[in-house]
Write a protein that holds these residues in place. Structure first.
Motif, PDB file in Angstrom:
ATOM      1  N   UNK A  68       7.608  -1.011   8.511  1.00  0.00           N
ATOM      2  CA  UNK A  68       8.364  -0.350   7.439  1.00  0.00           C
ATOM      3  C   UNK A  68       9.335  -1.334   6.775  1.00  0.00           C
ATOM      4  N   UNK A  69      10.002  -2.154   7.589  1.00  0.00           N
ATOM      5  CA  UNK A  69      10.973  -3.098   7.037  1.00  0.00           C
ATOM      6  C   UNK A  69      10.296  -4.079   6.086  1.00  0.00           C
ATOM      7  N   UNK A  70       9.167  -4.640   6.489  1.00  0.00           N
ATOM      8  CA  UNK A  70       8.442  -5.562   5.619  1.00  0.00           C
ATOM      9  C   UNK A  70       7.989  -4.852   4.351  1.00  0.00           C
ATOM     10  N   UNK A  71       7.527  -3.632   4.497  1.00  0.00           N
ATOM     11  CA  UNK A  71       7.071  -2.827   3.354  1.00  0.00           C
ATOM     12  C   UNK A  71       8.207  -2.601   2.369  1.00  0.00           C
ATOM     13  N   UNK A  72       9.356  -2.176   2.867  1.00  0.00           N
ATOM     14  CA  UNK A  72      10.496  -1.872   1.993  1.00  0.00           C
ATOM     15  C   UNK A  72      11.025  -3.136   1.318  1.00  0.00           C
ATOM     16  N   UNK A  73      11.065  -4.238   2.056  1.00  0.00           N
ATOM     17  CA  UNK A  73      11.662  -5.469   1.532  1.00  0.00           C
ATOM     18  C   UNK A  73      10.758  -6.204   0.543  1.00  0.00           C
ATOM     19  N   UNK A  74       9.424  -6.150   0.738  1.00  0.00           N
ATOM     20  CA  UNK A  74       8.559  -7.028  -0.057  1.00  0.00           C
ATOM     21  C   UNK A  74       7.365  -6.343  -0.723  1.00  0.00           C
TER      22      UNK A  74
END
Length: 339
Positions: A71-77
């Protein structure tokens, strides 16, 4: 670093999981990704993503779901933001027009919960310290007086004072005029330090009335200055992802009860540039593995004075929630600055 193919498949997996709430298999990825890949190739990419800690296989399911790191990678990039539709934007603008600051802040928390169907939360501006802008006394009976207090923010508070002496309406007008002329806009500490010497010029029973009024005014302001406004927390009980996880819900509602911890968490984003997102247990302040918090600071005349946010499940539609929080913070800033 992920290559373009892996990025597309991870974004597709997370978008499908957010939409459907079910583990996503190779067939769905092939159908919705737009990539012409064999099932074997997709499975190999998924295995690589799982090794990287970005997706996981729940139970014995053939499909996969995102991890907090995914989720973090998705939200950030990888996230493609979705602007608010005109109806939602108009609704926000109509409800967050310049108004009494307290009503404006309460409206913001209500709207955040209403539009997202999650819990809306607002950290309120710290009080300036002034006790009142204006007060007025009204006789209710021989020894009961209604104290009307207008706060520096324009709120109206009412308190009933029980007195030992009986006062005429003329006495009450005189007392109100004296307090307004000498103490309006002062802090409670300043008023207390001046009361002893300055009220000697008045008769004793009037001094008693004024002391009671100042104390009641301070109590009224303190009671109305809740640091965190939380609305819609019960909506979280109706979310399928959360309703069966009583342990996580208990941790969350414990956090709601201990608002000091919640305030600490929200203040982490107080000086953020725009929207800040906490996913799962990323914060050392509160470990909430199944939840995400989307926040944004708001301003008053160019100075950051508080934070707005939404608390919901990790599987939330970030592309929709983020603009709601962002626009709410901007409109709240405009409304407070114009007050």
């Amino acid at each position: 670093m992920l290559n373009e193919r892996a990025q597309i498949l991870l974004r597709t997996l997370i978008e499908r999981y957010i939409h459907e709430g079910q583990p996503v298999g190779s067939r769905s990825l092939s159908k919705f990704s737009g990539l012409d890949l064999s099932p074997a190739t997709i499975r190999n990419v998924m295995a690589d993503l799982e090794d990287m800690g970005l997706v996981t296989s729940p139970y014995t399911s053939a499909g996969r779901i995102p991890t907090p790191q995914g989720y973090r990678l998705f939200v950030d990039t990888l996230l493609v933001m979705e602007p608010l539709d005109s109806a939602e934007l108009s609704h926000l603008e109509s409800q967050l027009h310049p108004d009494n600051p307290t009503r404006l802040i309460n409206a913001a928390s209500q709207l955040l919960s209403e539009l997202t169907r999650f819990a809306g939360v607002v950290v309120t501006p710290k009080r300036t310290g002034a006790v009142f802008r204006y007060i007025e006394f009204m006789a209710l009976s021989e020894k009961r007086i209604l104290l009307i207090i207008v706060t520096p923010e324009g709120d109206v508070q009412n308190r009933i004072i029980h007195t030992d002496a009986t006062y005429s309406q003329t006495d009450l007008i005189e007392a109100g005029n004296f307090i307004n002329q000498n103490y309006a806009g002062c802090t409670l500490d300043v008023i207390r330090s001046r009361l002893h010497k300055e009220l000697k010029q008045l008769r004793y029973d009037m001094t008693s009335l004024m002391n009671a009024a100042i104390e009641a005014g301070g109590d009224a302001i303190n009671e109305s200055s809740e640091a965190v406004i939380l609305v819609g927390e019960r909506r979280l009980l109706d979310i399928h992802d959360l309703s069966g996880n009583l342990t996580s819900l208990k941790k969350l509602f414990d956090l709601f009860e201990r608002k000091t911890k919640l305030l600490q968490l929200l203040e982490l984003s107080h000086h953020a540039q725009g929207v800040k997102i906490f996913i799962g247990g990323e914060s050392d302040v509160a470990s909430l593995e199944e939840f995400s918090l989307v926040t944004a600071p708001y301003e008053m005349k160019g100075e950051i004075v508080g934070t707005v946010g939404v608390i919901g499940p990790r599987r939330m539609a970030y592309k929709r929630i983020i603009p709601i929080v962002d626009v709410t913070a901007r409109l709240l800033s405009q409304g407070l600055s114009q007050h």
